[in-house]
Scaffold this motif. Structure first.
Motif, PDB file in Angstrom:
ATOM      1  N   ILE A  62     -37.940  -7.722 -35.928  1.00  0.00           N
ATOM      2  CA  ILE A  62     -39.155  -6.912 -36.065  1.00  0.00           C
ATOM      3  C   ILE A  62     -38.947  -5.818 -37.099  1.00  0.00           C
ATOM      4  CG2 ILE A  62     -40.630  -5.262 -34.842  1.00  0.00           C
ATOM      5  CD1 ILE A  62     -40.212  -7.100 -32.342  1.00  0.00           C
ATOM      6  N   ALA A  63     -37.792  -5.164 -37.071  1.00  0.00           N
ATOM      7  CA  ALA A  63     -37.502  -4.116 -38.064  1.00  0.00           C
ATOM      8  C   ALA A  63     -37.506  -4.702 -39.468  1.00  0.00           C
ATOM      9  CB  ALA A  63     -36.155  -3.456 -37.752  1.00  0.00           C
ATOM     10  N   HIS A  64     -36.909  -5.878 -39.634  1.00  0.00           N
ATOM     11  CA  HIS A  64     -36.863  -6.507 -40.962  1.00  0.00           C
ATOM     12  C   HIS A  64     -38.263  -6.880 -41.442  1.00  0.00           C
ATOM     13  CE1 HIS A  64     -35.335  -8.849 -44.314  1.00  0.00           C
ATOM     14  NE2 HIS A  64     -36.194  -9.795 -43.958  1.00  0.00           N
ATOM     15  N   ALA A  65     -39.043  -7.540 -40.570  1.00  0.00           N
ATOM     16  CA  ALA A  65     -40.392  -7.969 -40.959  1.00  0.00           C
ATOM     17  C   ALA A  65     -41.281  -6.776 -41.287  1.00  0.00           C
ATOM     18  CB  ALA A  65     -41.017  -8.805 -39.844  1.00  0.00           C
ATOM     19  N   SER A  66     -41.121  -5.690 -40.559  1.00  0.00           N
ATOM     20  CA  SER A  66     -41.998  -4.530 -40.763  1.00  0.00           C
ATOM     21  C   SER A  66     -41.710  -3.780 -42.059  1.00  0.00           C
ATOM     22  CB  SER A  66     -41.894  -3.573 -39.572  1.00  0.00           C
ATOM     23  OG  SER A  66     -40.615  -2.967 -39.521  1.00  0.00           O
ATOM     24  N   ARG A  67     -40.620  -4.104 -42.727  1.00  0.00           N
ATOM     25  CA  ARG A  67     -40.343  -3.460 -44.019  1.00  0.00           C
ATOM     26  C   ARG A  67     -41.313  -3.920 -45.103  1.00  0.00           C
ATOM     27  NH1 ARG A  67     -34.387  -4.797 -43.020  1.00  0.00           N
ATOM     28  NH2 ARG A  67     -33.717  -2.992 -41.833  1.00  0.00           N
ATOM     29  N   SER A  68     -41.859  -5.131 -44.955  1.00  0.00           N
ATOM     30  CA  SER A  68     -42.705  -5.660 -46.025  1.00  0.00           C
ATOM     31  C   SER A  68     -44.100  -6.073 -45.562  1.00  0.00           C
ATOM     32  CB  SER A  68     -42.023  -6.866 -46.681  1.00  0.00           C
ATOM     33  OG  SER A  68     -41.816  -7.889 -45.726  1.00  0.00           O
ATOM     34  N   GLU A  69     -44.410  -5.899 -44.279  1.00  0.00           N
ATOM     35  CA  GLU A  69     -45.749  -6.228 -43.803  1.00  0.00           C
ATOM     36  C   GLU A  69     -46.071  -5.393 -42.577  1.00  0.00           C
ATOM     37  OE1 GLU A  69     -45.752 -10.245 -41.570  1.00  0.00           O
ATOM     38  OE2 GLU A  69     -44.168 -10.377 -43.059  1.00  0.00           O
ATOM     39  N   THR A  70     -47.350  -5.261 -42.300  1.00  0.00           N
ATOM     40  CA  THR A  70     -47.795  -4.487 -41.151  1.00  0.00           C
ATOM     41  C   THR A  70     -47.791  -5.360 -39.908  1.00  0.00           C
ATOM     42  OG1 THR A  70     -49.201  -3.161 -42.584  1.00  0.00           O
ATOM     43  CG2 THR A  70     -49.684  -3.099 -40.226  1.00  0.00           C
ATOM     44  N   LEU A  71     -47.135  -4.901 -38.879  1.00  0.00           N
ATOM     45  CA  LEU A  71     -47.133  -5.586 -37.593  1.00  0.00           C
ATOM     46  C   LEU A  71     -48.043  -4.805 -36.650  1.00  0.00           C
ATOM     47  CD1 LEU A  71     -43.325  -6.365 -37.222  1.00  0.00           C
ATOM     48  CD2 LEU A  71     -45.125  -7.800 -38.186  1.00  0.00           C
ATOM     49  N   HIS A  72     -48.841  -5.536 -35.871  1.00  0.00           N
ATOM     50  CA  HIS A  72     -49.811  -4.911 -34.984  1.00  0.00           C
ATOM     51  C   HIS A  72     -49.465  -5.193 -33.531  1.00  0.00           C
ATOM     52  CE1 HIS A  72     -52.418  -4.045 -38.404  1.00  0.00           C
ATOM     53  NE2 HIS A  72     -52.122  -5.270 -38.836  1.00  0.00           N
ATOM     54  N   PRO A  73     -49.774  -4.267 -32.610  1.00  0.00           N
ATOM     55  CA  PRO A  73     -49.542  -4.515 -31.189  1.00  0.00           C
ATOM     56  C   PRO A  73     -50.238  -5.806 -30.753  1.00  0.00           C
ATOM     57  CG  PRO A  73     -50.170  -2.235 -31.537  1.00  0.00           C
ATOM     58  CD  PRO A  73     -50.378  -2.949 -32.858  1.00  0.00           C
ATOM     59  N   GLY A  74     -49.539  -6.590 -29.959  1.00  0.00           N
ATOM     60  CA  GLY A  74     -50.102  -7.830 -29.450  1.00  0.00           C
ATOM     61  C   GLY A  74     -49.830  -9.054 -30.302  1.00  0.00           C
ATOM     62  N   GLU A  75     -49.239  -8.868 -31.480  1.00  0.00           N
ATOM     63  CA  GLU A  75     -48.913 -10.023 -32.317  1.00  0.00           C
ATOM     64  C   GLU A  75     -47.790 -10.823 -31.671  1.00  0.00           C
ATOM     65  OE1 GLU A  75     -49.295  -9.921 -36.774  1.00  0.00           O
ATOM     66  OE2 GLU A  75     -48.776  -7.837 -36.356  1.00  0.00           O
ATOM     67  N   PHE A  76     -47.848 -12.134 -31.852  1.00  0.00           N
ATOM     68  CA  PHE A  76     -46.809 -13.019 -31.341  1.00  0.00           C
ATOM     69  C   PHE A  76     -45.636 -12.999 -32.301  1.00  0.00           C
ATOM     70  CE2 PHE A  76     -45.188 -16.446 -28.871  1.00  0.00           C
ATOM     71  CZ  PHE A  76     -44.445 -17.185 -29.744  1.00  0.00           C
ATOM     72  N   PHE A  77     -44.435 -12.836 -31.762  1.00  0.00           N
ATOM     73  CA  PHE A  77     -43.230 -12.828 -32.585  1.00  0.00           C
ATOM     74  C   PHE A  77     -42.219 -13.741 -31.918  1.00  0.00           C
ATOM     75  CE2 PHE A  77     -41.695 -10.489 -36.200  1.00  0.00           C
ATOM     76  CZ  PHE A  77     -40.340 -10.748 -36.202  1.00  0.00           C
ATOM     77  N   GLY A  78     -41.767 -14.753 -32.629  1.00  0.00           N
ATOM     78  CA  GLY A  78     -40.830 -15.713 -32.055  1.00  0.00           C
ATOM     79  C   GLY A  78     -39.540 -15.768 -32.836  1.00  0.00           C
ATOM     80  N   SER A  79     -38.582 -16.448 -32.260  1.00  0.00           N
ATOM     81  CA  SER A  79     -37.292 -16.623 -32.904  1.00  0.00           C
ATOM     82  C   SER A  79     -36.757 -17.985 -32.487  1.00  0.00           C
ATOM     83  CB  SER A  79     -36.340 -15.506 -32.480  1.00  0.00           C
ATOM     84  OG  SER A  79     -35.106 -15.636 -33.147  1.00  0.00           O
ATOM     85  N   ARG A  80     -35.635 -18.325 -32.995  1.00  0.00           N
ATOM     86  CA  ARG A  80     -34.975 -19.556 -32.586  1.00  0.00           C
ATOM     87  C   ARG A  80     -33.525 -19.246 -32.299  1.00  0.00           C
ATOM     88  NH1 ARG A  80     -31.781 -22.642 -36.152  1.00  0.00           N
ATOM     89  NH2 ARG A  80     -31.563 -21.701 -38.186  1.00  0.00           N
ATOM     90  N   HIS A  81     -32.901 -20.133 -31.603  1.00  0.00           N
ATOM     91  CA  HIS A  81     -31.487 -20.003 -31.280  1.00  0.00           C
ATOM     92  C   HIS A  81     -30.692 -20.637 -32.403  1.00  0.00           C
ATOM     93  CE1 HIS A  81     -27.769 -20.463 -28.974  1.00  0.00           C
ATOM     94  NE2 HIS A  81     -28.268 -19.567 -28.165  1.00  0.00           N
ATOM     95  N   ARG A  82     -29.439 -20.274 -32.516  1.00  0.00           N
ATOM     96  CA  ARG A  82     -28.590 -20.893 -33.532  1.00  0.00           C
ATOM     97  C   ARG A  82     -28.542 -22.394 -33.319  1.00  0.00           C
ATOM     98  NH1 ARG A  82     -23.344 -17.237 -33.151  1.00  0.00           N
ATOM     99  NH2 ARG A  82     -23.723 -17.741 -31.002  1.00  0.00           N
TER     100      ARG A  82
END
Length: 116
Positions: A62-82
């Motif tokens: 989230i910190a990385h993504a927010s450096r170049s775009e606006t993140l809003h409350p309620g947005e879906f944020f996912g990840s994957r495992h190695r």
């Protein structure tokens, strides 16, 4: 990362971000870094892992993504495992018609059929 995508910014493809049927809020999970995860293809277990082994924590993504775009409350944020831990059969991949299940403890099972 190559292409300057970084964690959390390289998996946004049309028709490739299936969500649900299980979405939960932070208060329903407890510690998000202690969840068992299982991958099954056609009912056969292909991999297993635990969120404690994630290379990039959600707060880092989230910190990385927010450096170049606006993140809003309620947005879906996912990840994957190695991949090497949770999907160890590389380069084996599911084929059209296969049913892939991604199960995460305390959240549920995401089940989809692979289509061409």
């Amino acid at each position: 990362m190559a292409g300057q995508l970084g964690p959390g910014k390289g998996k946004d493809f049309d028709n490739g971000n299936a969500m649900g049927p299980c979405l939960v809020t932070a208060d329903e999970i407890g510690d998000p870094y202690r969840l068992e995860m299982i991958v099954r293809v056609n009912g056969e277990e292909w991999g297993r892992g635990n969120s404690r082994d994630m290379h990039w924590k959600f707060e880092d993504c989230i910190a990385h993504a927010s450096r170049s775009e606006t993140l809003h409350p309620g947005e879906f944020f996912g990840s994957r495992h190695r991949r090497q831990r949770l999907w160890p059969r590389a380069p084996a991949l599911p084929h059209p018609g296969d049913v892939v299940e991604l199960e995460v403890e305390d959240i549920g099972v995401l089940r989809n059929r692979v289509v061409r």
